[in-house]
Structure formats: structure tokens, C-alpha cells
Design an enzyme around this catalytic site. Structure first.
Site, PDB file in Angstrom:
ATOM      1  N   THR A 204      -4.834 -10.169   3.801  1.00  0.00           N
ATOM      2  CA  THR A 204      -3.492 -10.625   3.446  1.00  0.00           C
ATOM      3  C   THR A 204      -2.951 -11.299   4.690  1.00  0.00           C
ATOM      4  O   THR A 204      -3.276 -10.869   5.793  1.00  0.00           O
ATOM      5  CB  THR A 204      -2.593  -9.402   3.144  1.00  0.00           C
ATOM      6  N   ASP A 235       0.736  -4.464  -3.107  1.00  0.00           N
ATOM      7  CA  ASP A 235       2.009  -4.235  -2.433  1.00  0.00           C
ATOM      8  C   ASP A 235       2.683  -5.522  -1.963  1.00  0.00           C
ATOM      9  O   ASP A 235       3.905  -5.563  -1.793  1.00  0.00           O
ATOM     10  CB  ASP A 235       1.790  -3.331  -1.213  1.00  0.00           C
ATOM     11  N   THR A 255      -0.400  -4.629   5.354  1.00  0.00           N
ATOM     12  CA  THR A 255      -1.659  -5.158   4.846  1.00  0.00           C
ATOM     13  C   THR A 255      -2.589  -3.973   4.606  1.00  0.00           C
ATOM     14  O   THR A 255      -2.365  -2.884   5.125  1.00  0.00           O
ATOM     15  CB  THR A 255      -2.261  -6.183   5.837  1.00  0.00           C
ATOM     16  N   GLY A 256      -3.604  -4.201   3.809  1.00  0.00           N
ATOM     17  CA  GLY A 256      -4.513  -3.106   3.480  1.00  0.00           C
ATOM     18  C   GLY A 256      -4.408  -2.731   2.021  1.00  0.00           C
ATOM     19  O   GLY A 256      -3.995  -3.545   1.188  1.00  0.00           O
ATOM     20  N   GLY A 258      -3.124  -1.914  -1.100  1.00  0.00           N
ATOM     21  CA  GLY A 258      -1.761  -2.028  -1.607  1.00  0.00           C
ATOM     22  C   GLY A 258      -1.278  -0.813  -2.360  1.00  0.00           C
ATOM     23  O   GLY A 258      -0.109  -0.420  -2.241  1.00  0.00           O
TER      24      GLY A 258
END
Ligand code: GLY
Length: 343
Positions: A204, A235, A255-256, A258
Site C-alpha cells: 500500500t 483498511d 499498511t499491512g 487490513g
């Protein structure tokens, strides 16, 4: 004379043309220093576009939009139309943007539009709503002058998708972000546990910035988890989860994975810890620790990361796993930083 000095002086009714040089050099400039921070190393390139706006006295909102558009233009696996598709082979994009006055706009499940971040900004500025999705978001984009792009996958995304189809059992995969993060390496799709440091990369692009007026803004844009279930939204377009800005306190982007950011209202939670006096890094850490507690033994299978700026212009970040980095551009230059991490 730089624009900041000019604006400070013009507020006193003085222009640069009327001040002798020796007086100009003694007039203090504002203590506010513009700054931009973004996720991953792709942020280094995105920061350049954002900094170009900030250093010339522009607004943080313009900076965070133009900045992430750079990444949307790059043909990479996780942002923009070059990204990995969902499990049905279709690229769907999510994005959000927020300014210093709690104005915000989001789009999700958006197909065939090159710059979802700009559609999100249009939702914010030209609609009575905050969040448009799917066909409605696409129709709104087309009505506002955006072009309908090809539905074809990029060459790399096609290759990644074909590789994924070989092993897919069409079940949700808890560590799916490992798969999408392992770009350009087909073998990694078969063996996600074997990924090495740094391969959590670039899922992201999130960006937060403060301008010379001290105003904060943020943006976030993504294709979400590669090979996700059709209709899945992460997210990034959810205000309070992937992005939150409170101009009295700070700005935060995530980030990561969601799903795990959404369940703790991640970005908003980090802002609230900063409001309690925590530094940006400490505030990010507290929310990562909460996710770790919730996930228990499954925490090792996911990555979540936050980047935050407080009202003083201090930046910090924290990640669940090793390997997250973030890019910061200020008067001292554009630098990639390794984030502290829990596991
Ligand atoms: N953090 C991006 C997503 O989960 O969609």
C-alpha cells in the site's frame, strides 16, 4: 526570498521588494517545517512529488494526493491498475484522503480507474458523501472526467495471477499479504513461510504530510490483498482504520493486513494515543501491541505497520514484524528508515 518568508512578511503588509537585504536576513521564519512521510521504499519516489509541492509553499492536501499518484502510476503488484487482481482476476482499488478540517473522501472496490486517490478527493470535495464503492464509485469518477481504462492485467500481474491459480484452493488465506508482497518471485507464492526480510514490501502507499501552515493531511491507496475474495475491502479506504488526521494532534496511516487494522480502528487509535502525549512511535507501538494481543499465536502470520506525524512535525513508525520501512522527506532530505518492530 522563499515563499514562506514572503507569506510571513506579506501578513505584516510588507513585500520582499520593499525590504533591504540586511533586514530580510534578520527576520525569523516560522518554526513550522514542512515534512512528508510515507510507507515503504516506494515512498521515496512518491515523497519527491509531495515535497515539490510542500517546499514551494503548497498545501499538504495537494502534496499527499500528488505524492501517491506517483505510485499509482507505477506498474507494481499492489497499488494502481498494474496491481495483482482479486481471485477472479479483476483489479479492484481502494483509496482515501483526509485534510486538516476533518474533510475526507474514500472509494473502494473501484475498477478501471487509474487514480483512485483523485476520485477519493473528488468524493470529498464534490459529493455530499464520504465513501463511494464499486459501480457507483466508477460512475461518479466517469461523471467527473476520469477515463475508463483497459480491464487487462499488467504483464507482471498476469504472471503473478497465473502462478497463484496453480496452488489456489480459493479459501481466504490468513497471510495473503505475504503472497502479494512477494512480488516478482513465483516460488514465493508456493512457499510463503520461506520469505526473507524485506519481502513484506510495498502493499500500500500511505502518505501523511504537514505543510508550512502547520496543516496536516493524509492519503492512502492500494489494490488491497492480492488474490482476495471478490468484494473484499481492506483498511485503506476506511477513515479511522487505514488513515486518520486530527489537525490538533497528528496524522496516521497504516499498511499491512487490513482486516487487523480495521478491528482496532488503527489509525484513529494511534491519534488518540498521541493526544494522550505519546510520541508518534510509542503511539504506533501501543496499537501494534494491541493487535498482537488480539491475534495471539496468529500474530506471526501477519504484518501491520503504522506511520505517524504529530503536531510538532515529529515522525515515528512501528510494525508488528521486522521488515517494514518508511520514507521521510524534510529540509534535510529524503530518507528511508527501518521501523522498530515487535516480533
Ligand atoms: N492494507 C491494505 C489492505 O489490507 O487492503
Amino acid at each position: 526570498m522563499d515563499r514562506r518568508k514572503f507569506i510571513n512578511l506579506s501578513g505584516l503588509g510588507i513585500t520582499s521588494f520593499s525590504i533591504p537585504n540586511f533586514i530580510q536576513s534578520t527576520i525569523p521564519t516560522s518554526s513550522i517545517q514542512p515534512i512528508v512521510a510515507s510507507t515503504w521504499d516506494a515512498g521515496l519516489r512518491a515523497n519527491v512529488a509531495a515535497w515539490d509541492i510542500l517546499k514551494n509553499g503548497g498545501k499538504s492536501l495537494d502534496a499527499v494526493e500528488q505524492g501517491v499518484m506517483v505510485t499509482e502510476n507505477e506498474l507494481n503488484c499492489c497499488v494502481g491498475l498494474g496491481a495483482n487482481p482479486d481471485r477472479d482476476g479483476i483489479v479492484t482499488l481502494d483509496a482515501s484522503i483526509m485534510d486538516h478540517e476533518f474533510n475526507c473522501g474514500s472509494v473502494a472496490f473501484l475498477e478501471r480507474i487509474k487514480h483512485p486517490i483523485s476520485v477519493a478527493r473528488k468524493v470529498m470535495e464534490k459529493s455530499p458523501h464520504v465513501f463511494l464503492v464499486g459501480a457507483g464509485a466508477q460512475a461518479f469518477a466517469l461523471a467527473n472526467g476520469f477515463s475508463l481504462e483497459s480491464a487487462d492485467l499488467s504483464d507482471q500481474a498476469k504472471k503473478n495471477y497465473e502462478a497463484w491459480l496453480k496452488t489456489s484452493n480459493y479459501q481466504p488465506i490468513i497471510n495473503v499479504e505475504k503472497h502479494q508482497s512477494a512480488t516478482y518471485n513465483d516460488s514465493a507464492f508456493d512457499a510463503p513461510k520461506k520469505l526473507t526480510d524485506g519481502q513484506w514490501n510495498h502493499d500500500t502507499i500511505g502518505m501523511i504530510a504537514m505543510d508550512q501552515f502547520g496543516n496536516l493531511s493524509g492519503s492512502c491507496t492500494t489494490s488491497g490483498a492480492g488474490f482476495k475474495m471478490r468484494g473484499r475491502v481492506g483498511d485503506s479506504p476506511i477513515i479511522g482504520a487505514g488513515l486518520y488526521v486530527d489537525n490538533e494532534v497528528g496524522a496516521v496511516v497504516a499498511t499491512g493486513q487490513g482486516e487487523d487494522v480495521i478491528r482496532v480502528a488503527g489509525a484513529s487509535a494511534v491519534v488518540e494515543w498521541m493526544r494522550q502525549g505519546k510520541s508518534p512511535e510509542a503511539a504506533c507501538k501501543l496499537v501494534v501491541e494491541k493487535i498482537n494481543r488480539i491475534k495471539k499465536e496468529k500474530a506471526k502470520d501477519i504484518q501491520v505497520c503504522f506511520v505517524a506525524i504529530n503536531k510538532k512535525g515529529n515522525v515515528g513508525a512501528y510494525a508488528l514484524q521486522k521488515g517494514f520501512n518508511f520514507s521521510v522527506y524534510n529540509n534535510e532530505g529524503n530518507k528511508l528508515n527501518d521501523a522498530a518492530y515487535l516480533i
